[in-house]
Design a protein around this motif. Structure first.
Motif, PDB file in Angstrom:
ATOM      1  N   VAL A 180       0.859  -1.177   0.000  1.00  0.00           N
ATOM      2  CA  VAL A 180       0.000   0.000   0.000  1.00  0.00           C
ATOM      3  C   VAL A 180       0.894   1.224   0.000  1.00  0.00           C
ATOM      4  O   VAL A 180       1.722   1.401   0.908  1.00  0.00           O
ATOM      5  CB  VAL A 180      -0.924   0.013   1.234  1.00  0.00           C
ATOM      6  N   ILE A 181       0.747   2.057  -1.029  1.00  0.00           N
ATOM      7  CA  ILE A 181       1.522   3.300  -1.102  1.00  0.00           C
ATOM      8  C   ILE A 181       0.757   4.393  -0.377  1.00  0.00           C
ATOM      9  O   ILE A 181      -0.364   4.742  -0.752  1.00  0.00           O
ATOM     10  CB  ILE A 181       1.773   3.722  -2.561  1.00  0.00           C
ATOM     11  N   GLY A 182       1.367   4.931   0.673  1.00  0.00           N
ATOM     12  CA  GLY A 182       0.759   6.007   1.441  1.00  0.00           C
ATOM     13  C   GLY A 182      -0.042   5.494   2.618  1.00  0.00           C
ATOM     14  O   GLY A 182      -0.817   4.537   2.489  1.00  0.00           O
ATOM     15  N   LEU A 183       0.150   6.097   3.769  1.00  0.00           N
ATOM     16  CA  LEU A 183      -0.612   5.716   4.965  1.00  0.00           C
ATOM     17  C   LEU A 183      -1.407   6.929   5.431  1.00  0.00           C
ATOM     18  O   LEU A 183      -1.112   7.554   6.445  1.00  0.00           O
ATOM     19  CB  LEU A 183       0.319   5.219   6.070  1.00  0.00           C
ATOM     20  N   GLY A 184      -2.433   7.249   4.651  1.00  0.00           N
ATOM     21  CA  GLY A 184      -3.323   8.352   4.974  1.00  0.00           C
ATOM     22  C   GLY A 184      -4.739   7.850   5.145  1.00  0.00           C
ATOM     23  O   GLY A 184      -4.965   6.718   5.580  1.00  0.00           O
ATOM     24  N   GLY A 185      -5.716   8.698   4.773  1.00  0.00           N
ATOM     25  CA  GLY A 185      -7.115   8.325   4.921  1.00  0.00           C
ATOM     26  C   GLY A 185      -7.485   7.071   4.163  1.00  0.00           C
ATOM     27  O   GLY A 185      -8.190   6.188   4.680  1.00  0.00           O
ATOM     28  N   GLY A 187      -5.019   4.988   2.650  1.00  0.00           N
ATOM     29  CA  GLY A 187      -3.998   3.984   2.879  1.00  0.00           C
ATOM     30  C   GLY A 187      -4.183   3.198   4.160  1.00  0.00           C
ATOM     31  O   GLY A 187      -3.987   1.978   4.196  1.00  0.00           O
ATOM     32  N   HIS A 188      -4.591   3.868   5.233  1.00  0.00           N
ATOM     33  CA  HIS A 188      -4.734   3.132   6.497  1.00  0.00           C
ATOM     34  C   HIS A 188      -5.878   2.128   6.404  1.00  0.00           C
ATOM     35  O   HIS A 188      -5.807   1.042   6.996  1.00  0.00           O
ATOM     36  CB  HIS A 188      -4.910   4.102   7.673  1.00  0.00           C
ATOM     37  N   MET A 189      -6.919   2.446   5.616  1.00  0.00           N
ATOM     38  CA  MET A 189      -7.986   1.471   5.412  1.00  0.00           C
ATOM     39  C   MET A 189      -7.519   0.342   4.497  1.00  0.00           C
ATOM     40  O   MET A 189      -7.897  -0.818   4.691  1.00  0.00           O
ATOM     41  CB  MET A 189      -9.226   2.149   4.814  1.00  0.00           C
ATOM     42  N   GLY A 190      -6.677   0.665   3.516  1.00  0.00           N
ATOM     43  CA  GLY A 190      -6.123  -0.378   2.660  1.00  0.00           C
ATOM     44  C   GLY A 190      -5.326  -1.392   3.454  1.00  0.00           C
ATOM     45  O   GLY A 190      -5.415  -2.603   3.222  1.00  0.00           O
ATOM     46  N   VAL A 191      -4.547  -0.910   4.418  1.00  0.00           N
ATOM     47  CA  VAL A 191      -3.756  -1.802   5.270  1.00  0.00           C
ATOM     48  C   VAL A 191      -4.676  -2.692   6.105  1.00  0.00           C
ATOM     49  O   VAL A 191      -4.509  -3.917   6.173  1.00  0.00           O
ATOM     50  CB  VAL A 191      -2.815  -0.988   6.175  1.00  0.00           C
ATOM     51  N   SER A 243      -1.975   2.107  -4.868  1.00  0.00           N
ATOM     52  CA  SER A 243      -1.515   3.474  -4.671  1.00  0.00           C
ATOM     53  C   SER A 243      -2.673   4.335  -4.202  1.00  0.00           C
ATOM     54  O   SER A 243      -3.674   4.495  -4.906  1.00  0.00           O
ATOM     55  CB  SER A 243      -0.936   4.069  -5.953  1.00  0.00           C
ATOM     56  N   THR A 244      -2.521   4.900  -3.008  1.00  0.00           N
ATOM     57  CA  THR A 244      -3.596   5.703  -2.423  1.00  0.00           C
ATOM     58  C   THR A 244      -3.264   7.189  -2.396  1.00  0.00           C
ATOM     59  O   THR A 244      -4.035   7.978  -1.844  1.00  0.00           O
ATOM     60  CB  THR A 244      -3.889   5.248  -0.973  1.00  0.00           C
ATOM     61  N   VAL A 245      -2.147   7.583  -2.974  1.00  0.00           N
ATOM     62  CA  VAL A 245      -1.711   8.979  -2.873  1.00  0.00           C
ATOM     63  C   VAL A 245      -2.253   9.802  -4.037  1.00  0.00           C
ATOM     64  O   VAL A 245      -2.492   9.283  -5.132  1.00  0.00           O
ATOM     65  CB  VAL A 245      -0.172   9.087  -2.814  1.00  0.00           C
ATOM     66  N   VAL A 265      -2.501  -0.698  -8.867  1.00  0.00           N
ATOM     67  CA  VAL A 265      -3.849  -0.135  -9.001  1.00  0.00           C
ATOM     68  C   VAL A 265      -3.915   1.208  -8.283  1.00  0.00           C
ATOM     69  O   VAL A 265      -3.545   1.319  -7.119  1.00  0.00           O
ATOM     70  CB  VAL A 265      -4.906  -1.092  -8.422  1.00  0.00           C
ATOM     71  N   ASN A 266      -4.411   2.208  -8.999  1.00  0.00           N
ATOM     72  CA  ASN A 266      -4.498   3.566  -8.457  1.00  0.00           C
ATOM     73  C   ASN A 266      -5.905   3.866  -7.960  1.00  0.00           C
ATOM     74  O   ASN A 266      -6.882   3.707  -8.691  1.00  0.00           O
ATOM     75  CB  ASN A 266      -4.144   4.591  -9.547  1.00  0.00           C
ATOM     76  N   VAL A 267      -5.977   4.308  -6.705  1.00  0.00           N
ATOM     77  CA  VAL A 267      -7.230   4.860  -6.202  1.00  0.00           C
ATOM     78  C   VAL A 267      -7.058   6.331  -5.842  1.00  0.00           C
ATOM     79  O   VAL A 267      -8.043   7.061  -5.700  1.00  0.00           O
ATOM     80  CB  VAL A 267      -7.771   4.058  -4.996  1.00  0.00           C
ATOM     81  N   GLY A 268      -5.818   6.775  -5.678  1.00  0.00           N
ATOM     82  CA  GLY A 268      -5.533   8.194  -5.555  1.00  0.00           C
ATOM     83  C   GLY A 268      -5.625   8.841  -6.925  1.00  0.00           C
ATOM     84  O   GLY A 268      -5.333   8.198  -7.934  1.00  0.00           O
ATOM     85  N   ALA A 269      -6.038  10.088  -6.968  1.00  0.00           N
ATOM     86  CA  ALA A 269      -6.256  10.760  -8.251  1.00  0.00           C
ATOM     87  C   ALA A 269      -5.525  12.103  -8.290  1.00  0.00           C
ATOM     88  O   ALA A 269      -6.089  13.132  -7.929  1.00  0.00           O
ATOM     89  CB  ALA A 269      -7.742  10.971  -8.508  1.00  0.00           C
ATOM     90  N   PRO A 270      -4.254  12.102  -8.723  1.00  0.00           N
ATOM     91  CA  PRO A 270      -3.513  13.368  -8.816  1.00  0.00           C
ATOM     92  C   PRO A 270      -4.187  14.334  -9.788  1.00  0.00           C
ATOM     93  O   PRO A 270      -4.828  13.920 -10.758  1.00  0.00           O
ATOM     94  CB  PRO A 270      -2.141  12.934  -9.341  1.00  0.00           C
TER      95      PRO A 270
END
Length: 346
Positions: A180-185, A187-191, A243-245, A265-270
């Protein structure tokens, strides 16, 4: 029509302010929900600041809604007054296309209707969860299991389903190595979800600042991506990377961490476009994919899964007058791990 208090952005990039909005009268298949808690998603900030393109103002953000049913229309069969319910990113769709019939309303070819910053089938602008009440068709409402408190359940309506759906689709489970890339809102749920599914979970974060948190949330390993040795040590390691960033990444570097046939797989949307050398995909038959929330049935499945495994989101509960401060903190990655508004303070 019912007048309710809400917090709205009056214009792009303007601070949110207290106001009132009109909610429609309850129709035959509608549910009136007294909102108790509303999560703050990074998507709210992107849209309120027009980072993803032109938006409609005034805007009442919020698509992580948890509350209690206070009125139902005469044709409602799924809910009754007093039920604990949630509303996520969608409040309507065409219901007739192949995607809708398959339970993938988020990909409605006739045009799904967002919970806010959208136009409903009745031609009215939709307003989100930073408000006291909302009226939603029963088919776009989900039941929050008794095992989940409403405050920690609210972020599951976006952050939970956004990570659950791709993890299930791409086969996260026993014997699979998931990063899981990123441990934010998100990412922490992905973990949490990947761990509960039985996968071996690694967090890839810019630094080791949140390592202790990541391990407590269910990660087996934690690496800093700012250290070049990380990419050498983990080359060819993962079946799936989520990727959650919402910032652009060096996708070539991250694709090198996949095993043959693996998927990023991207769920973050730059907000910015990315550059990609296609040889990083061709070598190893790798996949670069995207995923957007989930359908209503899958959202209910996710809620039941989280309740069964005894977890919700990690939250910081705030009053409504702290929303603008919370937006700034989200942009500075200063939240562990989801802000949730106590809507009684609106």
């Amino acid at each position: 029509m019912t007048t309710v208090a809400a917090y709205a952005a009056p214009a792009a990039k303007a601070p949110l302010e207290r106001t009132t909005i009109e909610r429609r009268a309850v129709r035959e298949h509608d549910v009136l929900i007294d909102i108790k808690f509303a999560g703050i998603c990074h998507s709210d900030i992107h849209q309120a600041q027009e980072g993803w393109g032109q938006a409609t103002f005034p805007m009442v953000p919020g698509h992580e809604i948890a509350g209690v049913v206070s009125e139902v229309g005469p044709g409602v069969t799924k809910y009754q007054v007093g039920d604990r319910v949630g509303v996520g990113c969608l409040v309507d769709s065409c219901r007739e296309c192949d995607n809708c019939k398959a339970g993938a309303e988020q990909h409605c070819t006739g045009g799904s209707v967002g919970t806010y910053n959208a136009v409903g089938k009745d031609g009215e602008i939709t307003y989100g969860g930073y408000s006291q009440k909302v009226v939603v068709d029963e088919n776009f409402v989900v039941r929050i299991p008794d095992g989940l408190s409403l405050d920690v359940a609210a972020p599951l309506l976006c952050a939970g389903i956004t990570t659950y759906s791709p993890l299930k689709h791409w086969g996260a489970g026993p014997g699979k190595k998931v990063a899981v890339i990123g441990l934010g809102g998100l990412g922490h749920m992905g973990v949490k979800i990947a761990h509960a599914l039985g996968a071996e979970v690694t967090v890839l974060s810019q630094s080791l600042r949140k390592k202790d948190d990541g391990l407590k949330l269910g990660a087996d390993h934690y690496y800093a991506t700012s250290d070049p040795k990380t990419f050498k040590e983990l080359a060819g390691s993962f079946d799936l990377i989520l990727s959650t960033v919402s910032a652009p990444l060096d996708f070539g570097a991250y694709l090198s961490l996949l095993r043959t046939g693996g998927a990023l797989v991207n769920v973050g949307a730059p907000e910015e476009p990315i550059a990609l050398n296609l040889f990083s995909l061709i070598g190893g038959n790798k996949t670069l994919a995207g995923s957007a929330i989930g359908g209503i049935a899958e959202t209910q499945e996710m809620l039941d899964f989280c309740a069964e495994h005894g977890f919700g989101a990690e939250i910081e509960l705030i009053n409504a007058d702290q929303i603008n401060e919370a937006y700034e903190r989200v942009q500075n990655s200063d939240v562990r791990y989801r802000f949730v508004i106590d809507t009684a303070t609106i």
